[in-house]
Motif scaffolding. Structure first.
Motif, PDB file in Angstrom:
ATOM      1  N   UNK A  76       0.828  -1.206   0.000  1.00 22.14           N
ATOM      2  CA  UNK A  76       0.000   0.000   0.000  1.00 22.14           C
ATOM      3  C   UNK A  76       0.862   1.255   0.000  1.00 22.14           C
ATOM      4  N   UNK A  77       0.394   2.257  -0.770  1.00 16.73           N
ATOM      5  CA  UNK A  77       1.130   3.511  -0.897  1.00 16.73           C
ATOM      6  C   UNK A  77       0.159   4.683  -0.874  1.00 16.73           C
ATOM      7  N   UNK A  78       0.615   5.820  -0.360  1.00 19.04           N
ATOM      8  CA  UNK A  78      -0.170   7.056  -0.373  1.00 19.04           C
ATOM      9  C   UNK A  78       0.711   8.184  -0.874  1.00 19.04           C
ATOM     10  N   UNK A  79       0.110   9.060  -1.689  1.00 23.60           N
ATOM     11  CA  UNK A  79       0.859  10.188  -2.270  1.00 23.60           C
ATOM     12  C   UNK A  79       0.210  11.494  -1.841  1.00 23.60           C
ATOM     13  N   UNK A  80       1.021  12.436  -1.382  1.00 25.34           N
ATOM     14  CA  UNK A  80       0.544  13.769  -1.014  1.00 25.34           C
ATOM     15  C   UNK A  80       1.502  14.799  -1.602  1.00 25.34           C
ATOM     16  N   UNK A  81       1.027  16.054  -1.658  1.00 24.22           N
ATOM     17  CA  UNK A  81       1.913  17.140  -2.073  1.00 24.22           C
ATOM     18  C   UNK A  81       2.962  17.358  -0.991  1.00 24.22           C
ATOM     19  N   UNK A  82       4.211  17.455  -1.410  1.00 22.60           N
ATOM     20  CA  UNK A  82       5.267  17.711  -0.423  1.00 22.60           C
ATOM     21  C   UNK A  82       5.118  19.111   0.152  1.00 22.60           C
ATOM     22  N   UNK A  83       4.760  20.066  -0.703  1.00 22.17           N
ATOM     23  CA  UNK A  83       4.557  21.450  -0.262  1.00 22.17           C
ATOM     24  C   UNK A  83       3.109  21.821  -0.559  1.00 22.17           C
ATOM     25  N   UNK A  84       2.287  21.868   0.474  1.00 23.47           N
ATOM     26  CA  UNK A  84       0.868  22.110   0.273  1.00 23.47           C
ATOM     27  C   UNK A  84       0.575  23.563  -0.101  1.00 23.47           C
ATOM     28  N   UNK A  85       1.579  24.436  -0.055  1.00 18.75           N
ATOM     29  CA  UNK A  85       1.358  25.830  -0.409  1.00 18.75           C
ATOM     30  C   UNK A  85       1.679  26.127  -1.866  1.00 18.75           C
ATOM     31  N   UNK A  86       1.877  25.099  -2.661  1.00 17.32           N
ATOM     32  CA  UNK A  86       2.053  25.388  -4.085  1.00 17.32           C
ATOM     33  C   UNK A  86       3.178  24.649  -4.753  1.00 17.32           C
TER      34      UNK A  86
END
Length: 783
Positions: A15-25
């Protein structure tokens, strides 16, 4: 600040999850692991934990940890993903989402791009993953997610528009194969997205992750001579296969004697992963590139790619998680993240006198994902005159047919033109079909809606369905439903009602005495609505109160039923029959203890024994007729029909049979063929005898209703009771023909509504030929 979106590749194996490293852009994406062969644990205070905490927790690891070590506290997440519709599995899935999508406002979850992953499984997975947090969850095909990341990495671009990409997704049960084409969005120049033309396929089951992990674990165990059966489950083989462990590293396992066992990881041969076996067949169509998406370690992944064929590029499963995140960002911007060719949906209809499946959606219609397709009104359909029930057969794709029955209290007085409008969401293929009839108030006020998810596929092929429609089975009478109306409770000058039932109910709700002598005639009486000509009651024949009654009225009525049931089922003496009449004129709402007492009373009467319900005067009439109105369930109705079949026919037994067979939905299943044959012959003789003796009272109407109702046996045997096939049906035809001929003679001219009686008999004769009016039971009742 961007909304927090998480893209998740979740299959319980890797299982893997991906998110933005920098949520401000920032544009970087961070991918985190949810574990290999992940577990969900239940803590001693009944909380569920998944993800990294579950990997580290001691729960369920075996003896030596006290209550914490109980194996039942640890479950494989994979079993929850494979069956999300089960309640316990849904809770485990919700816990996994809590761990991987913490704080997410939107979750994009990848799913198999296979026909087997149908609407029911999609709906169950969404419901489970939303959990108690009610997070917004969208599903995305794994193949589409992978393609979106290829676009994001510029592995495919404008030069590849129109090219097909072959995607091989390594899954638990084999290799999922899908072909996607890159296209440009005509409304957003420069925006590229994949086009999907239907579900993919699954092959090479021996190469599924479950099979590979099992072989790898078997090899690991062969290299370490410990008692594996007395240790907690090991995942060392799977960890070596995906590269999370390397040869020489160790795994510490809890032993069931409370001690520990240390296992050293061996060198895992490539042959264990990729065995000599039939591989995936090369594609017939030309493709621009072939991508293998797998969680395996690089050396095993390259060996698998080489075994599949030439020019196969390998990419890690994390591109699916990243692609899910990118889909969420595109949705946020209002850009289509893929295009889908809607699966064909057709409806069975007559064309030039022949049944055929008529398309509801233009062939090959393309729609952007998450945009609903809504058709124009389709008007070339008709609801037949007089029918209260109409069947619709809907074909999805080329093979799956679903059956939908729409039932109304009364049919139209002429053929009514229908307006059909279909709505479909691409990808998920959830279809909604709205049916309206602008010229028929019954449907104009409340259009019907078919929800594809609520229907089960038929076993028949489309060709078999059309053949059955070409040669339709004999007519079956529509079940009789006597409707209820709130105005009979609350009062209305049109009905000449004064609201007495509501007054009585409120009196009971306020603690007043229950006067069954007042309730019985009100429940028994039906009132004709001068507007639609239908007869309405306080409670319908399915035992349901009308919509819109005040709560205190409903409460008072339910209290009356409950208290009257207690009186009737006690050993107290009953001075009259009003209590029993009150509850049996509530039809299917009659309390079950009273229903059982009615059957016991009938048995007692037949054996000459005493029963408390038989003590008042004329009690056997109230018991028999009340049983016909009130009994529910196949078991009770079977006892009633058996009793009637061996009892001389009189007004009470005929009334009981007519009420039950015409109204109870389960009645046909409670009959036997022998009973139908016997009762049809006896009732035919009885009707002829009534005509010969010039007797046209309520008994005549009940006999007609009982005969017509027995044709509902065709719900069990569709071609039963045809005069051309069965001696008992031929005998009924003979007796009914004689009765109709007698009624046509001059000495019967003064019989009230003689022509209508002949018409009803003729309609039953048509049933014996396979035709007839489906609304005959309603006509008999209203006549």
């Amino acid at each position: 600040m961007k909304r927090r979106i998480v893209g998740i590749a979740l299959d319980g194996r890797h299982d893997l999850a991906a998110t933005d490293r920098d949520e401000d852009g920032g544009s970087d994406i961070r991918v985190v692991s949810g574990g290999t062969c992940a577990d969900v644990i239940t803590t001693l205070d009944n909380r569920l934990i998944a993800g990294p905490q579950a990997i580290l927790a001691p729960h369920g690891r075996g003896q030596g940890w006290g209550a914490i070590g109980a194996s039942k506290l640890r479950r494989a997440l994979a079993q929850a993903i494979d069956a999300p519709e089960k309640i316990d599995n849904a809770r485990d899935l919700s816990a996994a989402m809590d761990a991987l999508a913490r704080g997410a406002q939107e979750v994009i979850l990848s799913v198999p791009d296979l026909a087997a992953f149908d609407e029911a499984r999609q709906g169950a997975l969404i419901k489970a993953c939303r959990g108690t947090k009610r997070r917004n969850v969208r599903l995305l095909w794994r193949s589409v997610a992978a393609m979106l990341d290829l676009i994001h990495q510029k592995r495919v671009g404008a030069d590849d528009i129109g090219q097909r990409v072959r995607l091989l997704i390594h899954s638990a049960f084999g290799i999922e194969e899908q072909f996607l084409m890159l296209r440009e969005d005509m409304y957003h120049p420069g925006h590229l997205a994949p086009q999907r033309d239907g579900p993919g396929s699954l092959s090479a089951h021996e190469l599924g992750l479950d099979a590979i992990f099992a072989r790898a674990q078997e090899f690991v165990q062969s290299c370490s001579p410990i008692n594996w059966d007395r240790c907690e489950p090991s995942h060392l083989g799977a960890l070596l296969a995906v590269g999370s462990r390397t040869p020489g590293q160790t795994e510490v396992l809890r032993h069931q004697n409370g001690g520990w066992r240390v296992v050293k990881a061996p060198e895992l041969p490539t042959e264990v992963i990729v065995q000599a076996m039939p591989m995936i067949v090369p594609p017939e169509m030309q493709v621009g590139m072939t991508i293998l998406v797998t969680p395996l370690a690089p050396n095993f992944a390259q060996a698998l790619a080489a075994a599949i064929g030439e020019n196969v590029e390998v990419m890690h499963t994390e591109i699916i998680a990243r692609g899910c995140l990118q889909a969420g960002r595109l949705i946020e911007k209002g850009l289509p993240h893929y295009f889908d060719r809607l699966e064909a949906i057709s409806i069975a209809a007559l064309r030039d006198g022949e049944p055929a499946f008529v398309p509801l959606i233009p062939d090959g219609h393309l729609v952007a994902a998450n945009r609903e397709y809504v058709s124009e009104d389709l008007t070339d359909f008709v609801w037949p005159k007089g029918r209260v029930e109409t069947d619709f057969f809907i074909l999805k794709g080329q093979s799956e047919v679903r059956h939908w029955t729409v039932q109304k209290v009364s049919g139209p007085d002429r053929d009514m033109a229908l307006a059909l409008r279909i709505r479909q969401t691409p990808g998920q293929s959830w279809a909604l079909l709205d049916i309206n009839a602008p010229q028929w108030d019954v449907l104009a006020r409340a259009p019907e809606r078919l929800d594809w998810q609520e229907l089960s596929p038929l076993e028949e092929t489309p060709e078999e369905v059309l053949e059955n429609l070409r040669r339709p089975p004999p007519t079956i009478p529509d079940r009789l439903i006597e409707p209820a109306h709130r105005d009979l409770w609350l009062g209305n000058t049109i009905w000449a009602g004064n609201g007495e039932p509501a007054t009585l109910a409120r009196h009971v709700a306020a603690g007043g005495a229950i006067q069954t002598a007042d309730w019985a005639p009100l429940l028994r009486a039906g009132r004709i609505n001068p507007i639609d000509g239908l007869t309405y009651r306080l409670i319908n024949s399915d035992g349901e109160l009308p919509d819109g009654l005040p709560q205190d009225v409903c409460s008072g009525f339910e209290l009356m039923l409950r208290e009257t049931c207690i009186r009737l089922t006690s050993n107290a003496q009953h001075a009259d029959n009003t209590a029993l009449m009150s509850v049996t004129w509530c039809f299917a709402a009659c309390p079950e203890p009273v229903q059982d007492d009615l059957l016991d009373a009938l048995d007692a009467h037949e054996l000459g024994n005493v029963h408390r319900l038989l003590r008042p005067p004329r009690a056997i009439t109230v018991v028999r007729q009340g049983a016909g109105r009130a009994l529910t369930g196949e078991g009770r109705l079977a006892r009633l029909f058996t009793m009637i079949d061996r009892t001389p026919l009189n007004n009470d037994t005929i009334n009981a049979l007519a009420m039950a067979i015409a109204r109870r939905i389960e009645a046909p299943r409670a009959l036997t063929r022998a009973q139908v044959e016997s009762l049809i012959e006896r009732l035919g003789n009885e009707l002829l005898h009534q005509v010969q003796s010039n007797t046209f009272q309520v008994k005549f109407k009940n006999t007609l209703s009982a005969i017509a109702g027995l044709f509902r046996w065709r719900e069990i045997e569709p071609y039963a009771l045809l005069a051309e096939n069965e001696p008992n049906a031929r005998h009924l035809k003979k007796t009914l023909t004689a009765a109709a001929n007698l009624l046509g003679q001059s000495q019967y001219q003064r019989v009230p509504r003689r022509d209508f009686k002949v018409e009803l008999i003729q309609s039953i004769l048509e049933y014996l030929e396979g035709r007839g009016d489906p609304s005959i039971l309603r006509k008999i009742e209203d006549g």
